[in-house]
Design an enzyme around this catalytic site. Structure first.
Site, PDB file in Angstrom:
ATOM      1  N   TRP A 177       0.829  -1.214   0.000  1.00 40.02           N
ATOM      2  CA  TRP A 177       0.000   0.000   0.000  1.00 40.02           C
ATOM      3  C   TRP A 177       0.854   1.251   0.000  1.00 40.02           C
ATOM      4  O   TRP A 177       0.547   2.229  -0.689  1.00 40.02           O
ATOM      5  CB  TRP A 177      -0.980  -0.013   1.166  1.00 40.02           C
ATOM      6  CG  TRP A 177      -1.992  -1.119   1.061  1.00 40.02           C
ATOM      7  CD1 TRP A 177      -2.191  -2.137   1.937  1.00 40.02           C
ATOM      8  CD2 TRP A 177      -2.943  -1.321   0.002  1.00 40.02           C
ATOM      9  NE1 TRP A 177      -3.197  -2.957   1.501  1.00 40.02           N
ATOM     10  CE2 TRP A 177      -3.674  -2.482   0.323  1.00 40.02           C
ATOM     11  CE3 TRP A 177      -3.243  -0.639  -1.175  1.00 40.02           C
ATOM     12  CZ2 TRP A 177      -4.695  -2.980  -0.490  1.00 40.02           C
ATOM     13  CZ3 TRP A 177      -4.264  -1.130  -1.994  1.00 40.02           C
ATOM     14  CH2 TRP A 177      -4.968  -2.279  -1.647  1.00 40.02           C
ATOM     15  N   ASP A 198      -1.325   6.448   6.573  1.00 36.78           N
ATOM     16  CA  ASP A 198      -2.452   5.583   6.197  1.00 36.78           C
ATOM     17  C   ASP A 198      -2.653   4.613   7.361  1.00 36.78           C
ATOM     18  O   ASP A 198      -1.810   3.761   7.616  1.00 36.78           O
ATOM     19  CB  ASP A 198      -2.082   4.844   4.905  1.00 36.78           C
ATOM     20  CG  ASP A 198      -3.079   3.749   4.517  1.00 36.78           C
ATOM     21  OD1 ASP A 198      -4.062   3.532   5.254  1.00 36.78           O
ATOM     22  OD2 ASP A 198      -2.860   3.119   3.451  1.00 36.78           O
ATOM     23  N   LYS A 225     -11.909  -1.675   6.741  1.00 39.13           N
ATOM     24  CA  LYS A 225     -11.065  -2.628   7.452  1.00 39.13           C
ATOM     25  C   LYS A 225     -11.543  -2.782   8.905  1.00 39.13           C
ATOM     26  O   LYS A 225     -11.829  -3.868   9.341  1.00 39.13           O
ATOM     27  CB  LYS A 225      -9.593  -2.190   7.408  1.00 39.13           C
ATOM     28  CG  LYS A 225      -9.061  -1.935   6.011  1.00 39.13           C
ATOM     29  CD  LYS A 225      -8.917  -3.226   5.194  1.00 39.13           C
ATOM     30  CE  LYS A 225      -8.857  -3.002   3.701  1.00 39.13           C
ATOM     31  NZ  LYS A 225      -7.723  -2.275   3.199  1.00 39.13           N
TER      32      LYS A 225
HETATM   33  C1  LIG Z   1      -7.196  -1.802   1.900  1.00 36.20           C
HETATM   34  C2  LIG Z   1      -6.134  -0.785   2.060  1.00 36.20           C
HETATM   35  C3  LIG Z   1      -5.971   0.269   1.151  1.00 36.20           C
HETATM   36  C4  LIG Z   1      -6.792   0.389  -0.121  1.00 36.20           C
HETATM   37  O1  LIG Z   1      -8.058   0.775   0.124  1.00 36.20           O
HETATM   38  P1  LIG Z   1      -9.176   0.925  -1.039  1.00 36.20           P
HETATM   39  O2  LIG Z   1     -10.301   1.528  -0.259  1.00 36.20           O
HETATM   40  O3  LIG Z   1      -9.476  -0.442  -1.563  1.00 36.20           O
HETATM   41  O4  LIG Z   1      -8.649   1.834  -2.069  1.00 36.20           O
HETATM   42  C5  LIG Z   1      -5.004   1.207   1.410  1.00 36.20           C
HETATM   43  N1  LIG Z   1      -4.225   1.128   2.495  1.00 36.20           N
HETATM   44  C6  LIG Z   1      -4.341   0.120   3.386  1.00 36.20           C
HETATM   45  C7  LIG Z   1      -3.430   0.070   4.572  1.00 36.20           C
HETATM   46  C8  LIG Z   1      -5.289  -0.864   3.191  1.00 36.20           C
HETATM   47  O5  LIG Z   1      -5.395  -1.867   4.085  1.00 36.20           O
END
Ligand SMILES: *Cc1c(COP(=O)(O)O)cnc(C)c1O
Length: 360
Positions: free
Chosen positions: A101, A171, A195
């Site tokens: 990511w 993030d 998540k």
């Molecule tokens: C799932 C995830 C993403 C991507 O998210 P989307 O909503 O599918 O674009 C980005 N960063 C992390 C840490 C993730 O777990």
């Protein structure tokens, strides 16, 4: 009706109490004779829903007054673009790459400026977190970027990088609201809610006021400018109303559970059950360096692809769902988010123990 233990990395399990409340309120929300799904986003009812959700979120995470909380769309991947478009004044940013990511975020940012990867754990397929205490931070860097919990590889950055005065962008998608955080250490922290917080379709951005700028990169679309949403309380256009409502119910649930310190305690307890088992198992092993282990995402393997497959099939048949690892790494992964009960982890470990004996 029978509910399974869902170990999916995302979209992931939600608290059963929240789903029950949503079901009870589906046809008639608080006596207004309609579902939240059918409501105008300009109605008083919805304004109350989003205001309460924001207030509860602020209280849970301890968001200071000089930070805005935005409920946006476009998922995590849209933040990969929004961050550089809004912050790259000098067109330079430093990225710490500890997984797919962060790597994707860095690649997207390269479209808008110069990206320096100042630390990476790609050399050992992201199984550890590098030392982040003294990095070659660029003096012109507009920000330093991390992915704090690596959903795919199962590592967590436990000591934040020394950014040498630069703003930190994080993030936190797969650890959002799993433990207390000191928001003042960040310029921006953001997460896709699918998540650990709610249903797919909402991204929550916590951003310090001075980073909400007008002087964004000139081509930045109105919808991708933080200021657009900050100025309108996340109601510039139609927001994902129903999903924000569900997030609000999750915030209420988290408050009832005792807040984020209590969640951290529970999450540590749950993760310990699985890691302790892995550490003594002769069949299964964890794949990351123990000190960097995530409380949320636990990847493990048998070292034999056929056995991995057998385990995934048999565990699924036993009601332990979505234990297959990410398609890029294989093996297994158990995600132990807030809504996963301790009983679920205990059941998983009992199943693994039985499988180990049968396949010794
Ligand atoms: C799932 C995830 C993403 C991507 O998210 P989307 O909503 O599918 O674009 C980005 N960063 C992390 C840490 C993730 O777990």
């Amino acid at each position: 009706m029978s509910r399974v233990y869902n170990f999916s990395a995302g979209p992931a399990c939600l608290p059963e109490e929240v789903l029950k409340t949503a079901a009870a309120e589906m046809l008639d929300y608080h006596g207004c004779g309609m579902s939240v799904m059918e409501m105008s986003h300009r109605s008083k009812e919805f304004q109350d829903i989003i205001d309460t959700a924001e207030a509860d979120f602020r209280e849970l995470l301890g968001v200071p007054d000089n930070y805005k909380v935005l409920f946006l769309q476009g998922g995590g991947n849209t933040q990969f673009a929004m961050v550089p478009m809004n912050l790259m004044k000098n067109k330079v940013a430093d990225y710490i790459v500890t997984g797919q990511w962060a790597k994707k975020a860095a690649k997207e940012a390269e479209k808008y400026g110069t990206v320096h990867v100042v630390a990476s754990s790609a050399d050992k397929t992201f199984t550890y977190i590098p030392d982040l205490s003294d990095l070659p931070i660029d003096s012109d860097a507009d920000y330093v970027y991390i992915c704090q919990n690596n959903t795919i590889y199962g590592t967590t950055i436990k000591t934040l990088p020394n950014t040498k005065g630069k703003d930190l962008v994080s993030d936190v998608s797969s650890m959002f609201l799993s433990e207390p955080m000191d928001v003042t250490k960040y310029g921006i922290l953001w997460g896709g809610v699918q998540k650990n917080v709610g249903p797919a379709g909402v991204t929550i951005v916590v951003i310090r006021d001075d980073l909400i700028r007008e002087d964004v990169l000139p081509f930045t679309p109105t919808m991708l400018t933080y200021k657009t949403h900050a100025d309108k309380g996340s109601l510039y256009n139609t927001p994902p109303c129903y999903n924000i409502y569900i997030c609000g119910l999750v915030f209420k649930w988290l408050k009832e559970m005792g807040g984020l310190s209590e969640m951290k305690k529970r999450n540590e307890e749950k993760a310990k059950i699985l890691y302790d088992y892995l550490d003594q198992s002769k069949l299964f092993k964890g794949t990351v360096v123990p000190k960097d282990r995530s409380l949320m995402n636990v990847p493990f393997i048998t070292g034999n692809e056929e056995l991995d497959k057998k385990f995934i099939a048999e565990s699924s048949a036993a009601g332990l769902k979505n234990l297959k690892g990410h398609r890029t790494v294989g093996g297994m992964r158990a995600s132990l988010y807030n809504a996963m009960p301790k009983k679920g982890v205990e059941t998983l470990v009992q199943f693994m123990d039985k499988f180990e004996k049968e396949n010794a």
